[in-house]
Design a protein around this motif. Structure first.
Motif, mmCIF file in Angstrom:
data_model
loop_
_atom_site.group_PDB
_atom_site.id
_atom_site.type_symbol
_atom_site.label_atom_id
_atom_site.label_comp_id
_atom_site.label_asym_id
_atom_site.label_seq_id
_atom_site.Cartn_x
_atom_site.Cartn_y
_atom_site.Cartn_z
ATOM 1 N N ALA A 118 0.417 -1.257 -0.090
ATOM 2 C CA ALA A 118 -0.103 0.112 -0.107
ATOM 3 C C ALA A 118 0.821 1.159 0.172
ATOM 4 C CB ALA A 118 -0.712 0.219 1.006
ATOM 5 N N PHE A 119 1.956 0.919 0.633
ATOM 6 C CA PHE A 119 2.638 2.604 0.556
ATOM 7 C C PHE A 119 3.285 2.874 -0.476
ATOM 8 C CE2 PHE A 119 7.278 3.930 1.163
ATOM 9 C CZ PHE A 119 6.915 5.257 2.268
ATOM 10 N N TRP A 140 -4.105 8.348 -13.677
ATOM 11 C CA TRP A 140 -4.999 8.682 -13.853
ATOM 12 C C TRP A 140 -5.294 6.542 -13.784
ATOM 13 C CZ3 TRP A 140 -6.159 4.237 -17.639
ATOM 14 C CH2 TRP A 140 -7.438 4.665 -18.154
ATOM 15 N N ALA A 141 -4.903 5.331 -13.843
ATOM 16 C CA ALA A 141 -4.795 4.579 -13.569
ATOM 17 C C ALA A 141 -5.467 3.947 -11.988
ATOM 18 C CB ALA A 141 -3.883 3.365 -13.893
ATOM 19 N N ASP A 142 -5.238 4.869 -11.367
ATOM 20 C CA ASP A 142 -5.038 4.180 -9.713
ATOM 21 C C ASP A 142 -5.940 4.994 -9.683
ATOM 22 O OD1 ASP A 142 -4.205 3.628 -7.355
ATOM 23 O OD2 ASP A 142 -3.551 5.862 -6.929
ATOM 24 N N ARG A 143 -6.504 6.105 -9.708
ATOM 25 C CA ARG A 143 -8.300 7.075 -10.014
ATOM 26 C C ARG A 143 -8.948 5.864 -10.584
ATOM 27 N NH1 ARG A 143 -7.330 13.013 -10.332
ATOM 28 N NH2 ARG A 143 -5.708 13.361 -8.662
ATOM 29 N N ARG A 144 -8.805 5.741 -12.224
ATOM 30 C CA ARG A 144 -10.138 5.409 -12.538
ATOM 31 C C ARG A 144 -10.286 3.296 -12.335
ATOM 32 N NH1 ARG A 144 -13.186 2.280 -15.026
ATOM 33 N NH2 ARG A 144 -13.717 2.152 -16.977
ATOM 34 N N PHE A 145 -9.378 2.455 -12.214
ATOM 35 C CA PHE A 145 -9.245 1.438 -11.121
ATOM 36 C C PHE A 145 -8.482 1.356 -10.245
ATOM 37 C CE2 PHE A 145 -7.182 1.442 -15.301
ATOM 38 C CZ PHE A 145 -8.681 0.951 -16.217
ATOM 39 N N ARG A 146 -8.912 2.588 -8.875
ATOM 40 C CA ARG A 146 -8.398 1.814 -7.480
ATOM 41 C C ARG A 146 -7.816 0.849 -7.731
ATOM 42 N NH1 ARG A 146 -11.159 4.339 -4.192
ATOM 43 N NH2 ARG A 146 -10.627 3.742 -2.306
ATOM 44 N N MET A 147 -6.556 1.174 -8.347
ATOM 45 C CA MET A 147 -5.599 -0.314 -8.401
ATOM 46 C C MET A 147 -5.133 -0.254 -6.530
ATOM 47 S SD MET A 147 -3.641 0.451 -11.213
ATOM 48 C CE MET A 147 -2.538 -0.566 -11.713
ATOM 49 N N GLY A 148 -4.614 -1.440 -5.749
ATOM 50 C CA GLY A 148 -3.606 -1.924 -4.921
ATOM 51 C C GLY A 148 -3.081 -2.789 -4.887
ATOM 52 N N ARG A 149 -2.498 -3.894 -3.345
ATOM 53 C CA ARG A 149 -2.020 -4.209 -3.193
ATOM 54 C C ARG A 149 -0.511 -4.704 -4.630
ATOM 55 N NH1 ARG A 149 -5.389 -6.479 0.077
ATOM 56 N NH2 ARG A 149 -8.272 -6.390 -0.414
ATOM 57 N N ARG A 170 0.119 -2.757 -7.113
ATOM 58 C CA ARG A 170 0.010 -2.953 -8.761
ATOM 59 C C ARG A 170 0.352 -1.538 -9.096
ATOM 60 N NH1 ARG A 170 -4.705 -4.062 -10.647
ATOM 61 N NH2 ARG A 170 -3.817 -5.652 -12.749
ATOM 62 N N VAL A 171 -0.241 -0.702 -8.869
ATOM 63 C CA VAL A 171 0.061 1.043 -8.957
ATOM 64 C C VAL A 171 1.636 0.889 -8.971
ATOM 65 C CG1 VAL A 171 0.735 3.283 -8.374
ATOM 66 C CG2 VAL A 171 -1.765 2.227 -7.872
ATOM 67 N N PHE A 172 2.559 0.309 -7.927
ATOM 68 C CA PHE A 172 4.035 0.238 -7.854
ATOM 69 C C PHE A 172 4.460 -0.390 -9.244
ATOM 70 C CE2 PHE A 172 8.297 -0.863 -6.341
ATOM 71 C CZ PHE A 172 8.872 0.086 -6.077
ATOM 72 N N ALA A 173 4.090 -1.955 -9.232
ATOM 73 C CA ALA A 173 4.105 -2.120 -10.622
ATOM 74 C C ALA A 173 3.935 -1.863 -11.794
ATOM 75 C CB ALA A 173 3.740 -4.215 -10.664
ATOM 76 N N LEU A 174 3.193 -1.163 -11.835
ATOM 77 C CA LEU A 174 2.781 0.040 -13.359
ATOM 78 C C LEU A 174 3.313 0.907 -13.440
ATOM 79 C CD1 LEU A 174 0.804 0.257 -15.618
ATOM 80 C CD2 LEU A 174 -0.374 1.611 -13.996
ATOM 81 N N TYR A 175 4.489 1.578 -12.764
ATOM 82 C CA TYR A 175 5.644 2.449 -12.103
ATOM 83 C C TYR A 175 7.013 1.996 -13.303
ATOM 84 C CZ TYR A 175 9.626 3.494 -9.716
ATOM 85 O OH TYR A 175 10.812 3.893 -9.689
ATOM 86 N N VAL A 176 6.934 0.594 -11.954
ATOM 87 C CA VAL A 176 8.521 -0.339 -12.375
ATOM 88 C C VAL A 176 8.053 -0.847 -14.476
ATOM 89 C CG1 VAL A 176 9.739 -2.669 -12.588
ATOM 90 C CG2 VAL A 176 8.431 -1.023 -10.305
ATOM 91 N N ALA A 177 6.965 -1.261 -14.932
ATOM 92 C CA ALA A 177 6.222 -1.511 -15.727
ATOM 93 C C ALA A 177 6.736 -0.045 -17.472
ATOM 94 C CB ALA A 177 5.184 -2.257 -16.342
ATOM 95 N N GLY A 178 6.279 0.735 -16.724
ATOM 96 C CA GLY A 178 6.378 1.831 -17.837
ATOM 97 C C GLY A 178 7.609 2.251 -17.658
ATOM 98 N N TYR A 179 8.451 2.775 -17.092
ATOM 99 C CA TYR A 179 9.530 3.359 -16.402
ATOM 100 C C TYR A 179 11.039 2.042 -16.998
ATOM 101 C CZ TYR A 179 13.837 4.479 -15.034
ATOM 102 O OH TYR A 179 15.921 4.608 -15.091
ATOM 103 N N GLY A 235 -6.805 -7.175 -6.891
ATOM 104 C CA GLY A 235 -7.581 -6.386 -5.432
ATOM 105 C C GLY A 235 -7.297 -5.278 -5.849
ATOM 106 N N LYS A 236 -8.581 -4.802 -5.479
ATOM 107 C CA LYS A 236 -8.552 -3.592 -4.883
ATOM 108 C C LYS A 236 -7.667 -3.113 -3.734
ATOM 109 C CE LYS A 236 -12.316 -3.007 -7.815
ATOM 110 N NZ LYS A 236 -11.490 -2.813 -9.322
ATOM 111 N N ARG A 237 -7.501 -1.967 -3.803
ATOM 112 C CA ARG A 237 -6.804 -0.621 -2.819
ATOM 113 C C ARG A 237 -7.399 -0.997 -1.180
ATOM 114 N NH1 ARG A 237 -7.916 5.366 -3.880
ATOM 115 N NH2 ARG A 237 -6.756 5.735 -5.522
ATOM 116 N N GLU A 238 -6.287 -1.489 -0.332
ATOM 117 C CA GLU A 238 -6.289 -2.460 1.185
ATOM 118 C C GLU A 238 -7.486 -1.576 1.638
ATOM 119 O OE1 GLU A 238 -2.068 -3.457 -0.671
ATOM 120 O OE2 GLU A 238 -3.624 -1.447 -0.848
ATOM 121 N N ASP A 239 -7.920 -2.130 3.022
ATOM 122 C CA ASP A 239 -8.716 -1.246 3.201
ATOM 123 C C ASP A 239 -8.698 0.681 4.522
ATOM 124 O OD1 ASP A 239 -10.174 -0.244 6.536
ATOM 125 O OD2 ASP A 239 -11.618 -2.290 5.416
#
Length: 333
Positions: free
Chosen positions: A126-127, A212-221, A223-232, A276-280
């Motif tokens: 989550a961090f 954009w992706a984080d807001r659109r899909f409420r990514m968690g677990r 997955r936002v960081f993984a998308l950062y790594v893949a994109g970079y 999975g969606k964002r953590e509680d």
């Protein structure tokens, strides 16, 4: 001369002196990036339900770990710059002259973040999701330091946005690309592809994608960081192949290209496997520490009873016994 009118000039120097104290542009850019990452990362963390100041607390561990890891990776992959005939191994300690490998910074920085997250009682994935856009923006800011140092550029080019490289010399007339001053900005040594600028712009585009992706899909677990790594890494592959500065090669290809491809594949696999969606938000809050608004210090044992008194038992009060609860559970209520 007209062919240079539209080009990007390099700064005449990368170091200024206030008396005997050097003011290094590279270091200032790194510091500015860290500040932006902490401030923006903290805002995103609070928006996900976390406590204010948690990102700063974790950064106390993550930042120094990341700097050490980044330098170790650079020295390991560009070892010939510091070891061997005519080289000074102590130069490996001169971080201010440039040379931080992103993968070493991410690896050891993640270890430092894990330590900080354990201390605050928050999940590392989550961090990582919260700071991902801020982290790649910090990388973009840090790339400006390469501009001041006249490094990380490509082959000669005639494109209008070509980067002018100047000859820099120190006070004794010796060539010094880092600490020296350009002696003739009207006659550049070369006009090259500004690959540092390509990476800077690519990083900013990825930051926008992540938000954009984080807001659109409420990514968690994570997955936002993984998308950062893949994109970079996707951008780093083609940008790295344009660079012409000295680097370690493997099978005739720069080693950072191989590293980027491997890390890209791992990031894509993570995105495909983890769901999975964002953590509680309650999980993200973690446990309060001194300095938090909702921190309440527990009274010392026996403060109100003289030290040996015990709570009335359920047998004498007739109350239903409660299961034991951990301190973290009580703090979250």
């Amino acid at each position: 001369m007209t062919q240079f009118l539209a080009n990007i000039p390099s700064p005449p120097q990368g170091v200024w002196y206030i008396g005997p104290v050097p003011l290094r542009a590279y270091a200032l850019c790194i510091i500015a990036g860290i500040v932006v990452a902490i401030l923006w990362g903290d805002r995103r963390w609070q928006a996900r339900g976390g406590r204010k100041g948690t990102v700063t607390d974790i950064a106390v561990f993550a930042v120094p770990f990341g700097l050490v890891g980044g330098r170790l990776y650079h020295v390991a992959t560009d070892w010939y710059k510091y070891f061997g005939p005519g080289r000074d191994p102590l130069d490996a300690l001169k971080v201010w002259e440039g040379g931080l490998g992103i993968w070493g910074a991410v690896a050891l920085g993640a270890l430092g973040a894990w330590i900080g997250c354990r201390r605050r009682g928050v999940p590392l994935p989550a961090f990582a999701d919260a700071i991902a856009p801020a982290l790649i923006t910090a990388q973009a800011i840090g790339r400006l330091g390469n501009w001041f140092n006249q490094e990380l550029y490509g082959s000669p080019t005639t494109v209008p946005w070509g980067l002018e490289i100047y000859r820099r010399v120190d006070e004794f007339g010796m060539v010094d690309p880092i600490r020296g001053h350009a002696i003739d900005q009207g006659a550049p040594l070369a006009v090259v592809h500004p690959t540092f600028l390509y990476e800077l712009l690519w990083n900013l585009l990825i930051a926008v994608l992540l938000v954009w992706a984080d807001r659109r899909f409420r990514m968690g677990r994570g997955r936002v960081f993984a998308l950062y790594v893949a994109g970079y890494t996707a951008g780093r592959v083609w940008i790295e192949m344009m660079r012409t500065d000295a680097a370690t090669h493997l099978f005739g290809i720069r080693i950072n290209v191989f590293t980027s491809l491997i890390v890209f594949a791992l990031a894509v696999i993570y995105l495909l496997v983890v769901r999975g969606k964002r953590e509680d938000p309650e999980l993200v809050r973690g446990k309060p520490l001194p300095g938090d608004d909702d921190y309440e210090a527990e009274p010392a044992s026996g403060a109100k009873t003289g030290g040996d008194a015990q709570e009335p038992s359920t047998a004498t009060t007739g109350e239903k016994a409660e299961p034991d609860r951990s301190r973290e559970e009580r703090d979250q209520e």
